[in-house]
Design an enzyme around this catalytic site. Sequence first.
Site, PDB file in Angstrom:
ATOM      1  N   ASP A   7      23.086   9.544  34.334  1.00  0.00           N
ATOM      2  CA  ASP A   7      22.532   9.288  35.589  1.00  0.00           C
ATOM      3  C   ASP A   7      21.855  10.419  36.042  1.00  0.00           C
ATOM      4  OD1 ASP A   7      21.042   7.846  37.603  1.00  0.00           O
ATOM      5  OD2 ASP A   7      22.889   8.244  38.676  1.00  0.00           O
ATOM      6  N   GLU A  67      19.009   7.745  31.756  1.00  0.00           N
ATOM      7  CA  GLU A  67      17.927   6.659  32.774  1.00  0.00           C
ATOM      8  C   GLU A  67      16.651   7.657  32.810  1.00  0.00           C
ATOM      9  OE1 GLU A  67      18.721   3.810  36.114  1.00  0.00           O
ATOM     10  OE2 GLU A  67      19.352   6.016  36.631  1.00  0.00           O
ATOM     11  N   ASP A 141      26.921   7.053  41.022  1.00  0.00           N
ATOM     12  CA  ASP A 141      26.373   8.064  39.868  1.00  0.00           C
ATOM     13  C   ASP A 141      27.082   7.627  38.624  1.00  0.00           C
ATOM     14  OD1 ASP A 141      24.430  10.015  41.664  1.00  0.00           O
ATOM     15  OD2 ASP A 141      26.524  10.013  42.837  1.00  0.00           O
TER      16      ASP A 141
END
Length: 191
Positions: A7, A67, A141
């Site tokens: 992330d 991501e 996160d």
Amino acid sequence: MRVLGVDPGSRFMGFGVVEEKRGRLVHVGHGVIKGDPALPLSDRLRDLHGALTAALVKYRPAAVAVEGVFTFRNARSALVLGHARGVALLAAAQAGLPVFEYAPAKVKKAVGAGGADGKDAVARMVRTFLELDASVLERADASDALAVALCHLNHGRAAVPAASASGKKRKGAAALLADRLAPAYRRPEAR
């Protein structure tokens, strides 16, 4: 197969490692790499790269899932996030690992959260899939990064039959995710 999910962020970069092992999804590890906001962006990116490279060496994944970027109203924020994503892509490429990118909506869908659901819903579903205590995932996160890894394990295996009416055993990550989703969607009184 072991996957390290990322992330990306310039202040907080989450990573999560999940392995599909003998028909089970296993949480291998996770963490949050903190970038010092007092440092110039170039120094922060260097530090993020070093820490992510260390995680790749420690966990030895077979693939990295990152991501993707979502729409920003602030162009500067989008650029900075793009730099952080670049760091993740570079670290994976330097390690000789294949990199896969997933849109945030696809990641949410892979763990059973909807488009309007927030980070709490994603974290709850990740904890359900990986059978983790609530205290294990302190920051969104890390749970988001684990969701990206789960998304990769599920992606490309959707053709595996989820279950048949005959009750035949399911196989693959898609089936494992479906099995873990079922209890999470029961009404509280049915649990």
